[in-house]
Design a protein around this motif. Structure first.
Motif, PDB file in Angstrom:
ATOM      1  N   SER A  86     -19.290 -54.452  26.198  1.00 19.65           N
ATOM      2  CA  SER A  86     -18.144 -54.893  26.673  1.00 19.65           C
ATOM      3  C   SER A  86     -17.045 -54.544  25.488  1.00 19.65           C
ATOM      4  CB  SER A  86     -18.093 -56.358  26.883  1.00 19.65           C
ATOM      5  OG  SER A  86     -18.324 -57.109  25.827  1.00 19.65           O
ATOM      6  N   ALA A  87     -15.935 -54.077  26.105  1.00 19.46           N
ATOM      7  CA  ALA A  87     -14.981 -53.749  25.184  1.00 19.46           C
ATOM      8  C   ALA A  87     -13.494 -54.300  25.543  1.00 19.46           C
ATOM      9  CB  ALA A  87     -14.608 -52.044  25.508  1.00 19.46           C
ATOM     10  N   ARG A  88     -12.725 -54.235  24.650  1.00 16.99           N
ATOM     11  CA  ARG A  88     -11.162 -54.712  24.639  1.00 16.99           C
ATOM     12  C   ARG A  88     -10.273 -53.608  24.434  1.00 16.99           C
ATOM     13  NH1 ARG A  88      -7.545 -56.442  20.614  1.00 16.99           N
ATOM     14  NH2 ARG A  88      -8.770 -55.876  19.007  1.00 16.99           N
ATOM     15  N   LEU A  89      -9.467 -53.673  25.565  1.00 19.42           N
ATOM     16  CA  LEU A  89      -8.469 -52.596  25.733  1.00 19.42           C
ATOM     17  C   LEU A  89      -7.452 -52.783  24.510  1.00 19.42           C
ATOM     18  CD1 LEU A  89      -7.268 -49.958  26.828  1.00 19.42           C
ATOM     19  CD2 LEU A  89      -6.007 -51.470  28.274  1.00 19.42           C
ATOM     20  N   VAL A  90      -7.417 -52.286  23.286  1.00 24.47           N
ATOM     21  CA  VAL A  90      -6.336 -52.410  22.360  1.00 24.47           C
ATOM     22  C   VAL A  90      -4.810 -51.913  22.648  1.00 24.47           C
ATOM     23  CG1 VAL A  90      -5.910 -51.880  20.069  1.00 24.47           C
ATOM     24  CG2 VAL A  90      -8.198 -52.466  20.728  1.00 24.47           C
ATOM     25  N   ALA A  91      -4.850 -50.857  23.272  1.00 25.30           N
ATOM     26  CA  ALA A  91      -3.613 -50.030  23.600  1.00 25.30           C
ATOM     27  C   ALA A  91      -3.933 -49.067  24.659  1.00 25.30           C
ATOM     28  CB  ALA A  91      -3.037 -49.425  22.500  1.00 25.30           C
ATOM     29  N   HIS A  92      -2.662 -48.768  25.281  1.00 23.78           N
ATOM     30  CA  HIS A  92      -2.702 -47.656  26.536  1.00 23.78           C
ATOM     31  C   HIS A  92      -1.340 -46.828  26.295  1.00 23.78           C
ATOM     32  CE1 HIS A  92      -1.149 -50.947  28.756  1.00 23.78           C
ATOM     33  NE2 HIS A  92      -0.362 -49.848  29.293  1.00 23.78           N
ATOM     34  N   VAL A  93      -1.234 -45.569  26.444  1.00 30.21           N
ATOM     35  CA  VAL A  93      -0.080 -44.644  26.375  1.00 30.21           C
ATOM     36  C   VAL A  93      -0.236 -43.871  27.468  1.00 30.21           C
ATOM     37  CG1 VAL A  93       1.236 -43.194  25.029  1.00 30.21           C
ATOM     38  CG2 VAL A  93       0.045 -45.020  23.995  1.00 30.21           C
ATOM     39  N   GLN A  94       0.984 -43.587  28.311  1.00 34.11           N
ATOM     40  CA  GLN A  94       1.205 -42.473  29.163  1.00 34.11           C
ATOM     41  C   GLN A  94       2.127 -41.668  28.966  1.00 34.11           C
ATOM     42  OE1 GLN A  94       2.110 -43.921  32.950  1.00 34.11           O
ATOM     43  NE2 GLN A  94       1.993 -42.223  33.929  1.00 34.11           N
ATOM     44  N   ARG A  95       1.914 -40.235  28.925  1.00 30.42           N
ATOM     45  CA  ARG A  95       2.846 -39.438  28.486  1.00 30.42           C
ATOM     46  C   ARG A  95       2.960 -38.358  29.752  1.00 30.42           C
ATOM     47  NH1 ARG A  95       4.702 -43.020  25.940  1.00 30.42           N
ATOM     48  NH2 ARG A  95       5.164 -42.881  23.812  1.00 30.42           N
ATOM     49  N   GLY A  96       3.524 -38.493  30.611  1.00 26.80           N
ATOM     50  CA  GLY A  96       3.522 -37.658  31.701  1.00 26.80           C
ATOM     51  C   GLY A  96       2.097 -37.656  32.446  1.00 26.80           C
ATOM     52  N   ASN A  97       1.272 -36.342  32.507  1.00 27.39           N
ATOM     53  CA  ASN A  97       0.052 -36.474  32.954  1.00 27.39           C
ATOM     54  C   ASN A  97      -1.035 -36.836  32.248  1.00 27.39           C
ATOM     55  OD1 ASN A  97      -1.695 -35.737  35.353  1.00 27.39           O
ATOM     56  ND2 ASN A  97      -1.801 -33.632  34.496  1.00 27.39           N
ATOM     57  N   LEU A  98      -0.710 -37.311  30.850  1.00 22.95           N
ATOM     58  CA  LEU A  98      -1.824 -37.802  30.011  1.00 22.95           C
ATOM     59  C   LEU A  98      -1.887 -39.279  30.007  1.00 22.95           C
ATOM     60  CD1 LEU A  98      -0.914 -35.569  26.927  1.00 22.95           C
ATOM     61  CD2 LEU A  98      -2.481 -35.129  28.634  1.00 22.95           C
ATOM     62  N   LEU A  99      -3.181 -39.727  29.832  1.00 25.26           N
ATOM     63  CA  LEU A  99      -3.222 -41.224  29.767  1.00 25.26           C
ATOM     64  C   LEU A  99      -4.343 -41.395  28.810  1.00 25.26           C
ATOM     65  CD1 LEU A  99      -2.677 -44.267  30.718  1.00 25.26           C
ATOM     66  CD2 LEU A  99      -4.474 -43.638  32.378  1.00 25.26           C
ATOM     67  N   LEU A 100      -4.003 -42.236  27.589  1.00 26.40           N
ATOM     68  CA  LEU A 100      -4.933 -42.357  26.469  1.00 26.40           C
ATOM     69  C   LEU A 100      -5.155 -43.911  26.686  1.00 26.40           C
ATOM     70  CD1 LEU A 100      -6.165 -41.465  23.961  1.00 26.40           C
ATOM     71  CD2 LEU A 100      -4.158 -42.420  22.787  1.00 26.40           C
ATOM     72  N   LEU A 101      -6.267 -44.127  26.745  1.00 26.02           N
ATOM     73  CA  LEU A 101      -6.905 -45.710  26.510  1.00 26.02           C
ATOM     74  C   LEU A 101      -7.474 -45.776  25.305  1.00 26.02           C
ATOM     75  CD1 LEU A 101      -8.678 -45.903  30.211  1.00 26.02           C
ATOM     76  CD2 LEU A 101      -6.189 -46.435  29.502  1.00 26.02           C
ATOM     77  N   ASP A 102      -7.187 -46.627  24.464  1.00 23.21           N
ATOM     78  CA  ASP A 102      -7.817 -47.069  23.207  1.00 23.21           C
ATOM     79  C   ASP A 102      -8.614 -48.585  23.198  1.00 23.21           C
ATOM     80  OD1 ASP A 102      -6.096 -47.252  19.944  1.00 23.21           O
ATOM     81  OD2 ASP A 102      -8.042 -46.606  20.469  1.00 23.21           O
ATOM     82  N   PHE A 103      -9.846 -48.471  23.211  1.00 23.90           N
ATOM     83  CA  PHE A 103     -10.835 -49.563  23.051  1.00 23.90           C
ATOM     84  C   PHE A 103     -11.298 -49.713  21.864  1.00 23.90           C
ATOM     85  CE2 PHE A 103     -11.176 -47.579  27.179  1.00 23.90           C
ATOM     86  CZ  PHE A 103     -10.894 -48.559  28.133  1.00 23.90           C
ATOM     87  N   GLN A 104     -11.742 -51.217  21.663  1.00 17.51           N
ATOM     88  CA  GLN A 104     -12.341 -51.663  20.748  1.00 17.51           C
ATOM     89  C   GLN A 104     -13.753 -52.100  21.244  1.00 17.51           C
ATOM     90  OE1 GLN A 104     -12.396 -52.190  17.348  1.00 17.51           O
ATOM     91  NE2 GLN A 104     -10.146 -51.086  17.153  1.00 17.51           N
ATOM     92  N   ALA A 105     -14.837 -51.530  20.722  1.00 16.08           N
ATOM     93  CA  ALA A 105     -16.245 -51.827  21.269  1.00 16.08           C
ATOM     94  C   ALA A 105     -17.223 -51.889  20.310  1.00 16.08           C
ATOM     95  CB  ALA A 105     -16.614 -51.233  22.419  1.00 16.08           C
ATOM     96  N   GLY A 106     -18.208 -52.544  20.516  1.00 16.79           N
ATOM     97  CA  GLY A 106     -19.314 -52.660  19.827  1.00 16.79           C
ATOM     98  C   GLY A 106     -19.729 -53.680  18.729  1.00 16.79           C
ATOM     99  N   ASN A 107     -20.745 -53.687  18.058  1.00 16.68           N
ATOM    100  CA  ASN A 107     -20.797 -54.520  16.853  1.00 16.68           C
ATOM    101  C   ASN A 107     -21.422 -53.837  15.755  1.00 16.68           C
ATOM    102  OD1 ASN A 107     -20.815 -57.163  15.315  1.00 16.68           O
ATOM    103  ND2 ASN A 107     -22.747 -57.721  16.451  1.00 16.68           N
ATOM    104  N   PRO A 108     -20.681 -53.789  14.609  1.00 17.93           N
ATOM    105  CA  PRO A 108     -19.377 -53.971  14.361  1.00 17.93           C
ATOM    106  C   PRO A 108     -18.312 -53.099  15.193  1.00 17.93           C
ATOM    107  CG  PRO A 108     -19.914 -52.540  12.724  1.00 17.93           C
ATOM    108  CD  PRO A 108     -21.240 -52.868  13.495  1.00 17.93           C
ATOM    109  N   PRO A 109     -17.096 -53.696  15.694  1.00 16.90           N
ATOM    110  CA  PRO A 109     -16.388 -53.030  16.573  1.00 16.90           C
ATOM    111  C   PRO A 109     -15.779 -51.669  15.993  1.00 16.90           C
ATOM    112  CG  PRO A 109     -15.609 -55.451  16.178  1.00 16.90           C
ATOM    113  CD  PRO A 109     -16.697 -55.032  15.268  1.00 16.90           C
ATOM    114  N   ARG A 110     -15.800 -50.751  16.815  1.00 13.76           N
ATOM    115  CA  ARG A 110     -15.518 -49.301  16.676  1.00 13.76           C
ATOM    116  C   ARG A 110     -14.454 -48.751  17.636  1.00 13.76           C
ATOM    117  NH1 ARG A 110     -20.382 -45.511  15.325  1.00 13.76           N
ATOM    118  NH2 ARG A 110     -18.591 -44.237  15.221  1.00 13.76           N
TER     119      ARG A 110
END
Length: 146
Positions: A86-110
């Protein structure tokens, strides 16, 4: 308000990003050799650029994440061995055709990042993801991307 729709997709790295990294590295190495530095310094800098490029490409072309899913239980990341986390979505950024998803997952969180472009995802998937992301609360932004 309706709940966000469930979504799942297989993640593969973008070839266009890999080509762009190689192109930038080639230009950097060319700039080093065209500079007025001594031959020894040019060789050291060119080798450093080459090593960093290989490391960056290795990280990009062999991602830990193979599948991403979102449903009622939140975000779920699946690695190459089929392990779900399971992961937590920390942030997301959309720039035109690009979509970046930034997650924190694991133990310890990475930190886990997923970059979707025109060559590793279709427009329908990105549109559906944008709808899911609009329904979630943004908690922070990725490093220097806003």
């Amino acid at each position: 308000m309706k709940s966000a729709p469930a979504i799942a997709f297989d993640y593969r790295p973008s070839r266009r990003v890999a080509i762009a990294v190689v192109g930038v590295a080639a230009l950097a190495i060319l700039a080093v050799f065209l500079s007025g530095l001594s031959l020894g310094m040019r060789l050291v800098l060119a080798l450093a650029a080459l090593v960093l490029t290989v490391l960056a490409l290795g990280k990009h072309l062999r991602p830990r994440i193979r599948r991403v899913a979102h449903g009622a239980g939140g975000w779920l990341l699946v690695d190459g061995e089929g392990n779900e986390c399971s992961a937590r979505l920390v942030a997301h950024v959309q720039r035109g055709n690009l979509l970046l998803l930034d997650f924190q997952a694991g133990n310890p969180p990475r930190q886990q990042r997923v970059l979707l472009t025109g060559d590793n995802s279709d427009a329908d998937l990105r549109r559906r993801l944008i709808l899911v992301l609009a329904a979630t609360v943004r908690t922070s932004t990725p490093l220097g991307l806003e």
